[in-house]
Design a protein around this motif. Sequence first.
Motif: not given
Lengths: 669, 316
Positions: A171-176, A212-213
Amino acid sequence: MQAGAALLVVVGVLLGIAALAVALARRPRAYRIVYAASLAASLAGFAIALTALLSNAASFVVLPLGLPWVGARFAVDALSAFFLAVVNLGGAAASLYGLGYGRHEEAQHRVLPFYPAFLAGMNLVVLAADAFTFLLSWEFMSLASWALVLAHHREAENRRAATVYLVMASFGTMALLLAFGLMAGAGGDYSFAAIRAAERAPLAASLALVLALLGAGSKAGLVPLHVWLPLAHPAAPSHVSALMSGVMTKVAVYGFIRIVFDLVGEPAWWAALVLIALGGISAVLGILHALMERDLKRLLAFSTIENIGIVFACLGLALAFRANAMEWAAALALTAALFHVFNHALFKSLLFFGAGAVLTATGSRDMERLGGLIHRMPATALFFLVGALAISALPPLNGFISEWLAFQAILQSPALDGWGLKIAVPALGGMLALAAALAAACFVRAFGVAFLGRPRAPEAAEAKEVDRFSLAAMAGLALICLLAGILPGFVIDALAPVTRLAVSGAMPIQAELPWLSIVPITEGRSSYNGLLVFLFIAISGFGSAAVIHRFASRRLRRAPAWDCGFPVPAAATQYSAGGFAQPFRRIFGATLFAARDEVTMPPPGDMRPARLVTIIHDPIWERAYVPLAGAVDRLAGSLNRLQFLTIRRYLTLVFLFLVALLLVLALWT
Amino acid sequence: MILDIAVQGAQMVLVLALAPLLTGFVRKVKARLTRRQGPSLIQPYRDLARLMRKDAVVAEGASWLFRAAPYIVFAATWVAAALVPTFAAGLVFSWSADLIAIIALLGTARFFLALAGMDIGTAFGGIGSSREMMISSFAEPAMMLTMFALALVAGSTQLATVSSVLATPEVGLRVSLAMALIALVIVALAEHARIPVDNPATHLELTMVHEAMVLEYSGRHLAMIELAAMLKLVLYISLIACVFVPWGIAPSGAGLGAFAAGALLWLVKLAAGGFLLGLFETSIAKMRVFRVPDFLGVALMLGLLGTLLLFVSRSL
């Protein structure tokens, strides 16, 4: 050689060690080679990064890797040099610890290859200078650490932790990925230089900031994206836990600073407010969770959430000051954040090493089975005590300095514009003070229950001090904690190029001040001298002891404990970890975590023992994640029908989708 | 320079020398208010001297931490007390720790005392440590927010500057300062283990906090802890006095006359503070322990409100 190229060589060496470890992993002594080589590489990396930071030399390297027409860009500037120094210092300490700790590792072949790869991944993220390399390194780091979390895969708890971690990391990588996509725009130039220079609409910038957050915050463990952290960090071997908690969260902080302070341009006005709110909430919730926890390593993981909250709150302050053109105050807040990044990397690694030493010596992370370890493991106890004092923000250690700088930054903020900030910043001051006081309570409990008192289980009574490599790693970190607390001016000066880069301001030069004090703004406003405070305490402590021993009495008698005349020899009569936390559970936990104590009392005459069960709920997990997972499950179930269609229907679907896509494209332009 | 160092030294010696007297005075006031004769004013000195001469009896399971803690607690408290302006403001080392650092130094002392309470492994020590940390987890943020309010009014966290700014007539009466005063008094009562939070005279009672923590101490160790507690009383009264009644504190470089006058005035302030404390303690009952968070919550809210008001307007 340039710093960037030299660090890439270090990364190459680390990857080489990983490859070597694959070949060697089944040999019993392989861990020595792997950790010794990782230690050497990390020390070299630390030296290079520190030199680059102090000389403030920027460097840029393009390697013909990755996509053929893009290549891979790497750069070192002050910001990345600082974080590279933190990463490699943490890596060196963990490798030194691993030299001793590795002997106790049963699943060598599941740890050794991934350990140097994890170190290399973290270095690469900080070195990357285009979005493609950054994301690839980020994912590499996540996967390497995921493999390490899964090292002891036979325990169901660890498998669950690894699954949750994998989902959150994706999920984090997708957001970035989406954040970088928005920042690069349609042009498709993904180098940081091009992103920095590009003009973008305010909406795109705001969206990129939120993404990014989400991306960096989920990796750092910011509430409410923290749920994976207390599961995954303790599941890994202890030196990897130290790296994940002490160092990898800092790489996430780096990613956030790089995007928000460097790449995205001037962020929207509410960005600072969001950061301050989330940071304050993370700090308080994280430490309250830690205070209720009885697993020593999970306690440390929860306390990481607190510290990350402090860092993000300071970053929010820095953004607010920068938006108000108060560069000196922005530099102060950013210095507080970066100093805390440095401090937390030190003392959290130290505390995880201590917890690992306790785990190897007693086989238990459960505090209710420990006790009295200060007699059996005196050196570990001393180093753990230093870490506990430092993380509780107590002078004269280093944790206090970053806390003090944060408070000084808060005191500069009445000049800020905007009613939201005027109300949020004093509340943040209260929350940070509350978090610091609760951290002191939490670590009195952790040290007091695990190391003081009497052993609560036979394993604790027969614990033995750990090997000298582990002790050396802890001693080194404890010494740096003390030095950074006594001589904070040097650290602040080293951070000046970073703040100049990020907020175009810096704190006054500290090294020239008399007596090595630190003065954030002017001497009339505030100053602190760690050296003098330390000397005063040492002199008056030793002096009073000497005077009393010389002139009054120095005789000492040992006798049974007094305990108001009714000492009970059973170790179970001591205050337990759960008992220590009871007032906090009752005051804070009842509302926040729906905590309850259930007592089952057998009827009179029944000889069964009474039982006390403590029930604590995590509202965020139960209210947000469980429904979300259920919704995804239901959606997947209903989409499952798509799997069993005839070819005619599939063709219709494809056709309809194509038409819809073309329509969207036509309307867009 | 030599005079400056002499003044700093005099302050260190004075706070230490006067601390038992102040405690004796408070006890005397409380005794007289309850129509008892009470022990003499210098009884605390005699107690300390006797304790120091006695053998220290240490429980069998005690570690080095148990024996080191009294000296660390004493040293941290003494350093904090020596940096608060009492009779003279421009102390030569006053810049080495500001208000925040003084609060944190008391935190260091408390950290070690709470650990020492858990060292022997008795139920009493644990209950004392747990409750002490619970109380301080409210008192410390309340104190910090109060300090924010003071620092915002004075534009500095240096206690000497705060004191001299608050002594000027321009500051005047302010809502935020009134709130800070109430909050600070509440915090001082809690941190010094006074009624209604804790009872310094009690023993063998499950509601006790501070006394439970130090139950295993004896001899010179107990003397150091008692002395640290007495120093803390001087510290809090001096702190409240130098912020809210800052008049008469000799500025740096003043003559001997000013120092003497300042010292005399400081004695009067201490006596007034001690009398008010005794009066307050005899007129109120002790709370049960889970009422304490409510009591300290008031201080926390007042501190927050005071700071908030100053964020809204510098003149409130």
